[in-house]
Structures are given as C-alpha cells and as structure tokens.
Write a protein that holds these residues in place. Structure first.
Motif, short mmCIF file in Angstrom:
data_model
loop_
_atom_site.label_atom_id
_atom_site.label_comp_id
_atom_site.label_asym_id
_atom_site.label_seq_id
_atom_site.Cartn_x
_atom_site.Cartn_y
_atom_site.Cartn_z
N GLU A 52 0.79 -1.33 0.05
CA GLU A 52 0.12 -0.21 0.12
C GLU A 52 0.87 1.30 -0.07
O GLU A 52 0.53 2.18 -0.84
CB GLU A 52 -0.95 0.02 1.20
N GLN A 53 2.13 1.18 0.92
CA GLN A 53 3.07 2.43 0.88
C GLN A 53 3.55 2.40 -0.57
O GLN A 53 3.83 3.63 -0.95
CB GLN A 53 3.87 2.32 1.92
N GLU A 54 3.77 1.62 -1.28
CA GLU A 54 4.25 1.50 -2.67
C GLU A 54 3.22 2.05 -3.63
O GLU A 54 3.29 1.95 -4.85
CB GLU A 54 4.79 0.31 -3.07
N GLY A 55 1.79 2.26 -3.25
CA GLY A 55 0.83 2.84 -4.17
C GLY A 55 -0.36 1.95 -4.44
O GLY A 55 -1.28 2.24 -5.12
N GLY A 60 -9.84 -6.75 -2.10
CA GLY A 60 -10.56 -7.81 -1.95
C GLY A 60 -9.78 -8.84 -1.19
O GLY A 60 -8.60 -8.66 -0.72
N VAL A 61 -10.19 -10.12 -0.94
CA VAL A 61 -9.66 -11.11 -0.25
C VAL A 61 -9.82 -12.35 -0.93
O VAL A 61 -10.52 -12.76 -1.65
CB VAL A 61 -10.47 -11.30 1.17
N LYS A 62 -8.76 -13.45 -0.51
CA LYS A 62 -8.82 -14.61 -1.36
C LYS A 62 -8.77 -15.74 -0.21
O LYS A 62 -8.18 -15.35 1.05
CB LYS A 62 -7.73 -14.79 -2.28
N LEU A 63 -9.30 -16.90 -0.49
CA LEU A 63 -9.14 -17.98 0.47
C LEU A 63 -8.23 -19.03 -0.17
O LEU A 63 -8.15 -19.19 -1.36
CB LEU A 63 -10.42 -18.64 0.83
N PHE A 83 -4.68 -11.25 0.73
CA PHE A 83 -5.38 -9.92 0.40
C PHE A 83 -5.10 -9.79 -1.20
O PHE A 83 -4.30 -10.32 -1.76
CB PHE A 83 -5.12 -8.69 1.02
N LEU A 84 -6.27 -9.31 -1.93
CA LEU A 84 -6.03 -9.07 -3.30
C LEU A 84 -5.57 -7.89 -3.37
O LEU A 84 -6.44 -6.72 -2.88
CB LEU A 84 -7.35 -9.30 -4.17
N MET A 85 -4.66 -7.49 -4.39
CA MET A 85 -4.18 -6.11 -4.44
C MET A 85 -5.00 -5.54 -5.91
O MET A 85 -5.06 -6.39 -6.84
CB MET A 85 -2.87 -5.85 -4.30
N ASP A 86 -4.87 -4.37 -6.25
CA ASP A 86 -5.32 -3.91 -7.59
C ASP A 86 -4.36 -4.32 -8.74
O ASP A 86 -4.89 -4.63 -9.93
CB ASP A 86 -5.74 -2.16 -7.80
N ASP A 87 -3.20 -4.58 -8.48
CA ASP A 87 -2.28 -5.18 -9.42
C ASP A 87 -2.52 -6.47 -9.94
O ASP A 87 -1.95 -7.01 -10.64
CB ASP A 87 -0.83 -4.58 -9.43
N MET A 88 -3.26 -7.02 -9.17
CA MET A 88 -3.46 -8.42 -9.37
C MET A 88 -4.48 -9.01 -10.17
O MET A 88 -4.45 -10.00 -10.92
CB MET A 88 -3.84 -9.53 -8.13
N LEU A 89 -5.54 -7.83 -10.45
CA LEU A 89 -6.67 -7.97 -11.36
C LEU A 89 -6.24 -8.25 -13.00
O LEU A 89 -5.79 -7.02 -13.19
CB LEU A 89 -7.61 -7.17 -11.09
N ALA A 90 -6.21 -9.24 -13.42
CA ALA A 90 -5.63 -9.11 -14.90
C ALA A 90 -7.05 -9.02 -15.89
O ALA A 90 -7.91 -9.92 -15.70
CB ALA A 90 -4.84 -10.30 -15.04
N PRO A 91 -6.82 -8.49 -16.88
CA PRO A 91 -8.18 -8.39 -17.86
C PRO A 91 -8.15 -9.59 -18.68
O PRO A 91 -7.31 -10.15 -19.05
CB PRO A 91 -7.91 -7.18 -18.62
N GLU A 92 -9.34 -10.15 -19.05
CA GLU A 92 -9.30 -11.43 -19.69
C GLU A 92 -8.77 -11.26 -21.10
O GLU A 92 -8.35 -12.21 -21.78
CB GLU A 92 -11.17 -12.00 -20.07
N SER A 163 -0.55 -15.52 -3.55
CA SER A 163 -1.38 -14.64 -4.63
C SER A 163 -0.24 -14.21 -5.59
O SER A 163 0.62 -13.71 -5.21
CB SER A 163 -1.75 -13.37 -3.84
N SER A 164 -0.89 -13.92 -6.96
CA SER A 164 -0.13 -13.48 -7.94
C SER A 164 -1.12 -12.65 -8.86
O SER A 164 -1.14 -11.28 -8.68
CB SER A 164 0.55 -14.46 -8.57
N LYS A 165 -2.09 -13.18 -9.47
CA LYS A 165 -2.91 -12.50 -10.45
C LYS A 165 -4.27 -13.46 -10.38
O LYS A 165 -4.53 -14.35 -9.89
CB LYS A 165 -2.45 -12.80 -11.97
N PHE A 166 -5.40 -12.55 -10.89
CA PHE A 166 -6.86 -13.40 -11.01
C PHE A 166 -7.64 -12.86 -12.09
O PHE A 166 -7.22 -11.51 -12.42
CB PHE A 166 -7.32 -13.25 -9.85
N ILE A 167 -8.06 -13.33 -12.84
CA ILE A 167 -8.97 -13.20 -13.91
C ILE A 167 -10.44 -13.26 -13.56
O ILE A 167 -10.99 -14.29 -13.25
CB ILE A 167 -8.48 -13.88 -15.20
N VAL A 168 -11.36 -12.45 -13.95
CA VAL A 168 -12.81 -12.89 -13.65
C VAL A 168 -13.43 -12.64 -14.91
O VAL A 168 -13.27 -11.62 -15.79
CB VAL A 168 -13.44 -11.52 -12.57
#
Ligand code: OOG
Ligand code: MG
Length: 263
Positions: A52-55, A60-63, A83-92, A163-168
């Motif tokens: 978070e300090q790096e921006g 969200g959260v992952k199990l 925890f899921l961070m915004d840079d983990m969300l990858a577009p399909e 955690s690394s990336k995820f695609i919805v």
C-alpha cells in the motif's frame, strides 16, 4: 517465540524482493522454524501495508486450502486467507506475461462481488449471500515465492497465500439464481481437459468459505467492504502453465473465463 520487529520486516523484504525479481527463494521456516501461525499473519499484514505504501490498493480477499483434500495434504483443519491488490486483477482480453511470474499455476474459483460492508465473528453463509450482488467465474494464478512451491502453513500465510494474479469472467449472476453448493467446473489447457470438480469441494459451499474468512478477519477488527472481490478458493488442483498456453475454466451456469500466456 517473540520476534524482533526487525525480523518481521526482514522477512517482508525477503518475500517482496523474491516477487519483484521473479526468483524462487528458500522458505522462511528454514531460517525461523519457531514462527507461529499468528506471526505469519502479522508478516502478511506488514507485507500488504508495504504494498500500500508503494501505491497499491486492497480490492478484496482470497481464500486458500478450502478443500478437505488440500487441508489433509497440509495436515491442517482450517482454511487460510490473503489479500487481493489492484495490480493482481488481470483483464481477460490481454495475455499474461510468463516473464512476470516465477512458476505460475492456474486454479478455477468462484468470485463473490460484495455490495455492502460486512464485519463480524458469527457471520453465516446466508449473511454472505445477502451482501453478494453477483458471483462470477474466475481463475486465480498462484505463484508461490518458495522453491518448487514447497512450504508449510506458516510460510504460505506470510507469502500472502501465493497470490499473484486473477481473472474474472464477464458473466455475473445473482447468487439467488444458483445452487452454489454444486457448480460443476472443468479447466482445460490448450483445449485439453486438465481438471474437473464441483464447488462442493470448497468447504461444501463457497459462501460458507467466504463466511469463514469474514469471521476470521473479524477477530482482528477487519471485514469486507462494498466493492470488494472475494476469491472463495480453488475448486480443483492448480495446473502449471507456460508461455504459449491458453487456460480456460468452464463453469456450469456461470459460463467460462480464460486467459493466454505469452513470453
Ligand atoms: C496456496 C494458495 C492456495 C487456493 O485457492 O487454495 C489457494 C497454494 O497452494 O500455493 O489459493
Ligand atoms: Mg486460490
């Protein structure tokens, strides 16, 4: 064992450097065999705060370890969360880059899109369904920072549960319209089926898994926020992929989600 503050920070730096350099590293319990489960979550918390300090932003959260089979394999009786961070969300529509990973694996999951803040320690699956606007098909890409994906429970919690990336996927369905306890899924690699399973593998009901995570977060005064995404846990084993591969997860009633990997 009481850890010196500096030691926790050292471990955070060690894990973040491994992630940034795309380099697998020896698990932390090799150097710190007495680390506890509670300390592992403290390290995870520090690691997230540093991101978070790096921006980066929490989205969200992952199990993890939500299936009895995986829990037995690790000799544990509980799931874990990260925890899921915004840079983990990858577009399909955009390939992921193999060079951005260490040794990635893909797993099919059901994503929950949360529409209302929820916090507590006696939250039920029904409560989760009330605050879930949609569920959606998802693939999580896990990429443990540890050598050969080998770790203990303490190691994996500190490493934000691999955690690394995820695609919805783009088919979002109201949970009322589904029997979440039994959604069949298969995952294919380059059009060949690699794994099959049912959402029943996720603690009998993925909504119960999300409730477990909320109750666990509640113990430290945390919860889910409106707009959060929750990855409820792998439905099947994770599958390794390389540059050139296309992975697709096909869910009953929820449609499919896929990604390709380039070099
Ligand atoms: C730990 C993370 C597992 C899941 O859905 O079970 C996980 C791992 O196996 O590396 O994300
Ligand atoms: Mg997962």
């Amino acid at each position: 064992m009481t850890l010196l503050q500096g030691t926790e920070q050292e471990i955070v730096n060690y894990l973040l450097a491994a992630e940034k350099d795309k380099r697998e590293v020896e698990k932390i319990t090799t150097s710190y065999p007495a680390l506890t489960f509670e300390q592992a979550y403290e390290i995870q918390q520090k690691l997230i705060e540093q991101k978070e300090q790096e921006g980066l932003r929490r989205i969200g959260v992952k199990l993890g370890l939500t299936s009895k089979a995986k829990q037995e394999m690790m000799g544990v009786h509980e799931a874990i969360y990260g925890f899921l961070m915004d840079d983990m969300l990858a577009p399909e529509w955009e390939p992921v880059q193999f060079s951005s990973f260490i040794h990635p694996k893909a797993e099919p999951e059901i994503a929950f899109l949360i529409n209302e803040d929820i916090q507590g320690t006696s939250v039920t699956a029904e409560d989760i369904l009330k605050v879930t606007k949609y569920v959606a098909p998802a693939i999580e890409i896990i990429d443990s920072r540890y050598l050969d994906f080998k770790f203990t429970l303490v190691d994996v919690v500190a490493d934000n549960c691999s955690s690394s990336k995820f695609i919805v996927g783009n088919k979002w369905v109201s949970p009322d319209a589904l029997n979440l306890k039994d959604i069949g899924v298969y995952m294919s690699k380059n059009s060949e089926v690699a794994t099959t399973g049912s959402s029943a593998a996720v603690l009998g009901n993925p909504a119960a898994a999300v409730a477990w995570a909320v109750n666990k977060l509640g113990e430290t005064g945390q919860g889910l926020k409106k707009g959060d995404i929750v990855l409820s846990g792998a439905i099947t084993e994770a599958i390794s992929f390389q540059s050139g591969d296309t992975i697709l997860a096909q869910f009953a009633e929820l449609g499919s989600v896929s990604f390709s990997c380039k070099s």
